[in-house]
Every structure is written in C-alpha cells, then in structure tokens.
Design a protein around this motif. Structure first.
Motif, PDB file in Angstrom:
ATOM      1  N   UNK A 297       0.450  10.496  -5.197  1.00  0.00           N
ATOM      2  CA  UNK A 297      -0.589  10.557  -6.239  1.00  0.00           C
ATOM      3  C   UNK A 297      -1.216   9.187  -6.445  1.00  0.00           C
ATOM      4  N   UNK A 298      -0.389   8.141  -6.442  1.00  0.00           N
ATOM      5  CA  UNK A 298      -0.910   6.780  -6.569  1.00  0.00           C
ATOM      6  C   UNK A 298      -1.854   6.462  -5.410  1.00  0.00           C
ATOM      7  N   UNK A 299      -1.498   6.925  -4.218  1.00  0.00           N
ATOM      8  CA  UNK A 299      -2.351   6.721  -3.046  1.00  0.00           C
ATOM      9  C   UNK A 299      -3.674   7.457  -3.160  1.00  0.00           C
TER      10      UNK A 299
ATOM     11  N   UNK B  79       0.833  -1.210   0.000  1.00  0.00           N
ATOM     12  CA  UNK B  79       0.000   0.000   0.000  1.00  0.00           C
ATOM     13  C   UNK B  79       0.867   1.259   0.000  1.00  0.00           C
ATOM     14  N   UNK B  80       0.242   2.355  -0.374  1.00  0.00           N
ATOM     15  CA  UNK B  80       0.958   3.634  -0.386  1.00  0.00           C
ATOM     16  C   UNK B  80       1.429   4.016   1.015  1.00  0.00           C
TER      17      UNK B  80
ATOM     18  N   UNK C 209      -2.376  12.920   5.487  1.00  0.00           N
ATOM     19  CA  UNK C 209      -2.526  12.295   4.172  1.00  0.00           C
ATOM     20  C   UNK C 209      -3.509  11.132   4.188  1.00  0.00           C
ATOM     21  N   UNK C 210      -3.372  10.256   5.151  1.00  0.00           N
ATOM     22  CA  UNK C 210      -4.140   9.013   5.199  1.00  0.00           C
ATOM     23  C   UNK C 210      -5.625   9.269   5.423  1.00  0.00           C
ATOM     24  N   UNK C 211      -6.445   8.589   4.627  1.00  0.00           N
ATOM     25  CA  UNK C 211      -7.888   8.641   4.846  1.00  0.00           C
ATOM     26  C   UNK C 211      -8.214   7.633   5.941  1.00  0.00           C
TER      27      UNK C 211
ATOM     28  N   UNK D 285      -6.043  11.462   0.963  1.00  0.00           N
ATOM     29  CA  UNK D 285      -7.024  12.515   0.660  1.00  0.00           C
ATOM     30  C   UNK D 285      -6.800  13.091  -0.739  1.00  0.00           C
ATOM     31  N   UNK D 286      -7.858  13.154  -1.533  1.00  0.00           N
ATOM     32  CA  UNK D 286      -7.711  13.633  -2.910  1.00  0.00           C
ATOM     33  C   UNK D 286      -7.434  15.132  -3.035  1.00  0.00           C
TER      34      UNK D 286
END
Length: 201
Positions: free
Chosen positions: A140-142, A79-80, A196-198, A149-150
C-alpha cells in the motif's frame, strides 16, 4: 529482570529449538527437564503446565522470525520494491538456518494447532494475519509513492506471498530439496517485478 523472570526466559530459550523440532504436542515434560537441566518442580514453579511452556516458546520462536522479517521491510531499504526484494532475499539466504532449527515455527505450529490446542491455534492465526498485514502495508505504501500499480489488491498479494513461501518451505523441508522454496521465491520476484512494479514507460 527478576530471578523468576530470568528462569522463565532460560526455560523458553533452552526449549525453543526442541519444541520446534519435536513438536508442540509431542514434547514432554521430561524433554523439557532434560533440555534445561531443571527439575519438574522448577518448571511448574514458573509455568502452570506444559501447554503454557509451549505457548510461550511459540511466541518466542515466532517473534524471532518476525523480527528478522521486519528488518527486511525496514528503513534500511529505501524503496518499496527494495523492501519486497529484501524480504524474498531473507528466505533465500536463511532457509538452511530455518530448516536446521526444525523449520518455520508458524507452519510447524499450524499443523498441530487444531481443536485439541485452541490457544496455540489462536496464536498461530494471529501470527499469519500479522505477517500478511505487514506485507500488505508495504505494498500500500508503494501504491502511495507511485512505485506499485494503484489498481492491484494489496491484501491479495500479501496473502499470496505468505502462502507461496510457506508452501515452498513445507515441500522443501519434506523432500529435503530446496528447489521448491526457490520456485516459490522466484514466483514472488516475478510478481513484484512484473505485476506490482510500475515500469518506466
């Protein structure tokens, strides 16, 4: 590999730690001959001048670090978030080895890469830009996979990660206290896991 290419590689590998520790500008031709056991004629038979040796050594040193970093961001980590955490872990585990070999080759060369050595400055710039692009691409891949988060700016975080790590290395190496690098790495982990992480709702 031809005999000439083998000799060239021998010179690069034998002087890699020397240049990184003593400096790309401060290392003399005498230092190079002492480190390699070769004559000045042998050195100049394979390189145009000392600056060319320095450039090739920088490329070698930075590529070693880049390969190690790339492994942290590779397929081994599915995973990212795993990749970004492994990237931080790499510095946490390997800072002693980096310091014993003179410190980060990018940072060391950057301090010398002024207008008196423009070709080295160009190489260092490309190295930093390359690192930022790699981290940015992972983020970006994540975002594409829904892990990150987009709405965050991937390039900003890629830049921040490198800035924090290099600043931490600089302070820790200067003061001989690892706490500054650990502070930088802790801050990056906070960003990864809290910004960063959702998080699951």
């Amino acid at each position: 590999m031809s005999k000439a290419e083998k000799t060239k590689q021998f010179i690069i590998e034998k002087t890699a730690s020397l240049f990184n520790t003593k400096g790309y500008l401060s290392t003399s031709l005498s230092d190079i001959t002492e480190a390699t056991g070769l004559t000045k004629g042998s050195i100049y038979g394979n390189f145009d001048n000392k600056d060319q040796v320095a450039l090739e050594v920088y490329k070698y040193n930075s590529s070693l670090l880049s390969k190690s970093m790339a492994r942290s961001l590779g397929e081994e980590f599915p995973t990212t978030i795993d990749k970004l955490n492994a990237f931080v872990s790499f510095y946490r585990k390997n800072w002693k080895a980096v310091f014993e070999n003179g410190g980060c080759p990018l940072m060391n060369a950057a301090t010398e890469a002024d207008d008196t050595f423009p070709s080295l400055k160009k190489q260092v710039t490309q190295s930093f830009e390359g690192w930022i692009k790699k981290i940015t691409a992972v983020i970006i891949e994540g975002q594409k996979t829904g892990e990150i988060h987009p709405d965050i700016d991937a390039d900003t975080y890629g830049s921040l990660f490198i800035m924090l790590i290099e600043g931490g290395i600089l302070l820790s190496k200067t003061t001989e206290d690892e706490k500054y690098l650990n502070l930088a790495l802790d801050r990056i982990l906070f960003m990864i896991n809290k910004e960063l992480k959702i998080l699951p709702s």
